[in-house]
Scaffold this active site. Structure first.
Site, PDB file in Angstrom:
ATOM      1  N   GLU A 120       0.864  -1.264   0.046  1.00  0.00           N
ATOM      2  CA  GLU A 120      -0.074   0.047  -0.141  1.00  0.00           C
ATOM      3  C   GLU A 120       0.895   1.274  -0.105  1.00  0.00           C
ATOM      4  O   GLU A 120       0.507   2.131  -0.675  1.00  0.00           O
ATOM      5  CB  GLU A 120      -1.007   0.169   1.139  1.00  0.00           C
ATOM      6  CG  GLU A 120      -1.887  -1.462   1.226  1.00  0.00           C
ATOM      7  CD  GLU A 120      -2.884  -1.158  -0.139  1.00  0.00           C
ATOM      8  OE1 GLU A 120      -3.198  -0.258  -0.863  1.00  0.00           O
ATOM      9  OE2 GLU A 120      -3.117  -2.384  -0.315  1.00  0.00           O
ATOM     10  N   HIS A 129      -0.188  -0.588  -9.847  1.00  0.00           N
ATOM     11  CA  HIS A 129       0.114  -2.112 -10.056  1.00  0.00           C
ATOM     12  C   HIS A 129       0.980  -2.576 -10.970  1.00  0.00           C
ATOM     13  O   HIS A 129       0.964  -2.107 -11.940  1.00  0.00           O
ATOM     14  CB  HIS A 129      -1.294  -2.623 -10.046  1.00  0.00           C
ATOM     15  CG  HIS A 129      -1.892  -2.870  -8.709  1.00  0.00           C
ATOM     16  ND1 HIS A 129      -3.371  -2.798  -8.518  1.00  0.00           N
ATOM     17  CD2 HIS A 129      -1.586  -2.770  -7.545  1.00  0.00           C
ATOM     18  CE1 HIS A 129      -3.921  -2.919  -7.401  1.00  0.00           C
ATOM     19  NE2 HIS A 129      -2.679  -2.674  -6.520  1.00  0.00           N
TER      20      HIS A 129
END
Lengths: 374, 80
Positions: A120, A129
């Site tokens: 995170e 991502h």
């Protein structure tokens, strides 16, 4: 790796604040997990993190459930574990953890907070991502031992693309930092597989922390982390084979062997190599296969191989034999092996040698891509 | 892996998953009827991202991947 349109902190001095705590762990464990997660990124970039205890920090860290005040409600246990916002003012940069999950400090139960937080906080710093299954920024959670965690190459490339390298790194060239782990590439012509096996019609190719699954219905081999499927199995498998007799796959690492029944680890494993009749002098098995015709398991150890009768649970007489005695022309070390459609394939480095077990003749020399398409 | 076709539960899961992580939006108007559906394209996009076989349909592998625990940030950023 991907980034959020190159959004980044305009300073390398970033503040963070832990607003509240999960009841799953002690305060000290949460603090330690978050601190180590930040250091994962600080080690390889010029970013430096300062904790504050009041007011608004760049990165506000909190635990919440369901609707927690940001228009992106959590979904209860499992599913979404956490989310974070890319760098910017106000809510941006903040990291939220779903407290309907069970977060842990070190065990394989629940979700390891250090691993979730490190991912995170990658978002909080500007990384989106990655589709590299070995990357920390891969969106799917996978357990790795936090005590041996090393930021993978893809993530190092990503953070250094945004902020540059750590100017303080490696002041001592005599003691270089460990190289970040890279994800093996099926297209690499120099790829040397650790082990290959079949499993009920699938083929499996092991390399480092990863394995590829290949099956006839799919033209694309799927790369996964070993730990994603079997948290209890080690990385860097030495050898593997499927016994059609016992309908089990055996996986070897050093002096230990694990058995799989389908995709489940058989209780009672790992066992010592001597449970398969190997002498105690054998420290590791380089390759293994099950010969369907003779119904024997062959274990390759250095220049020799053993033949094990699983039915009688004993090693065959006359073994070990030199590999080139049983497989003429095979003079280099066998690094992996399996049988496909009654042909035997011995891997040595990045080559695959095809043998007929009936004639014991070497038929073809192939490349890795014969079974593991690039 | 299950070999049965996706259940209604899987369909709902897929809808939610694709909306959340692959920017699936409601299909409206006549353009929605031309070519593969947006949902099929989004499934293909997801399969490509995860290195799965690209079928554009909810096969067992794809549903299994959708059920794995993960980060809540979308895999595909909405265009700005």
């Amino acid at each position: 790796f991907t980034t959020f349109d190159n959004r980044k902190w305009q300073t390398n001095q970033v503040t963070y604040r832990i607003e509240n705590y999960t009841p799953d762990m002690s305060v000290a464990e949460v603090d330690n997990s978050i601190e180590r997660a930040l250091q994962v990124w600080a080690k390889v970039s010029p970013l430096r993190f300062t904790r504050i205890y009041s007011g608004t920090a760049d990165i506000m860290i909190s635990f919440g459930t369901r609707n927690h005040g940001d228009s992106y409600p959590f979904d209860g246990p499992d599913g979404t574990l956490a989310h974070a916002f890319s760098p910017g003012p106000d809510i941006e940069g903040d990291a939220h953890f779903d407290d309907d999950e069970y977060f842990t400090f070190s065990s394989t139960r629940g979700y390891n907070l250090f691993l979730v937080a490190a991912h995170e906080l990658g978002h909080s710093l500007g990384l989106s991502h990655s589709n590299d299954p070995g990357a920390l920024m891969y969106p799917v959670y996978s357990y790795t031992d936090p005590s041996t965690f090393s930021l993978p190459r893809d993530d190092v490339n990503g953070i250094q693309y945004i902020y540059g390298p750590n100017p303080d790194v490696n002041p001592n060239p005599d003691k270089p930092d460990p190289t970040p782990p890279s994800t093996p590439d099926a297209c690499d012509p120099t790829l040397v597989l650790d082990a290959v096996t079949t499993l009920r019609g699938e083929k499996m190719f092991f390399k480092g922390r990863f394995f590829w699954r290949s099956y006839s219905q799919s033209s694309t081999p799927q790369q996964n982390l070993i730990k994603t499927f079997w948290p209890g199995l080690p990385d860097n498998i030495n050898a593997a084979y499927e016994s059609q007799l016992s309908d089990r796959v055996f996986l070897f690492k050093d002096r230990q062997v694990w058995a799989l029944s389908g995709y489940d680890i058989v209780p009672g494993y790992p066992k010592n190599l001597n449970s398969l009749g190997l002498p105690s002098t054998v420290k590791k098995v380089d390759a293994a296969l099950y010969d369907v015709d003779s119904r024997k398991s062959l274990f390759f150890v250095g220049d020799y191989y053993y033949s094990y009768d699983e039915e009688m649970k004993r090693m065959d007489k006359g073994f070990p034999k030199r590999v080139d005695e049983g497989f003429p022309g095979m003079t280099s070390k066998v690094t992996a092996a399996f049988q496909v459609r009654s042909f035997t394939y011995l891997y040595s480095g990045s080559y695959v040698f095809e043998y007929s077990m009936r004639t014991r003749r070497q038929l073809r020399v192939l490349g890795n891509s014969y079974f593991l398409p690039c | 892996l299950p070999i049965s076709p996706p259940t209604e539960e899987d369909e709902v899961l897929a809808e939610t998953y694709l909306k959340r992580f692959f920017n699936l939006t409601e299909e409206t108007g006549p353009t929605a009827r031309r070519g593969p559906s947006q949902r099929s394209r989004k499934v293909s996009e997801m399969q490509t991202f995860f290195g799965l076989q690209v079928t554009g349909t909810l096969d067992a592998e794809t549903v299994t991947m959708m059920k794995k625990p993960r980060c809540g940030v979308p895999d595909v950023q909405p265009s700005r």
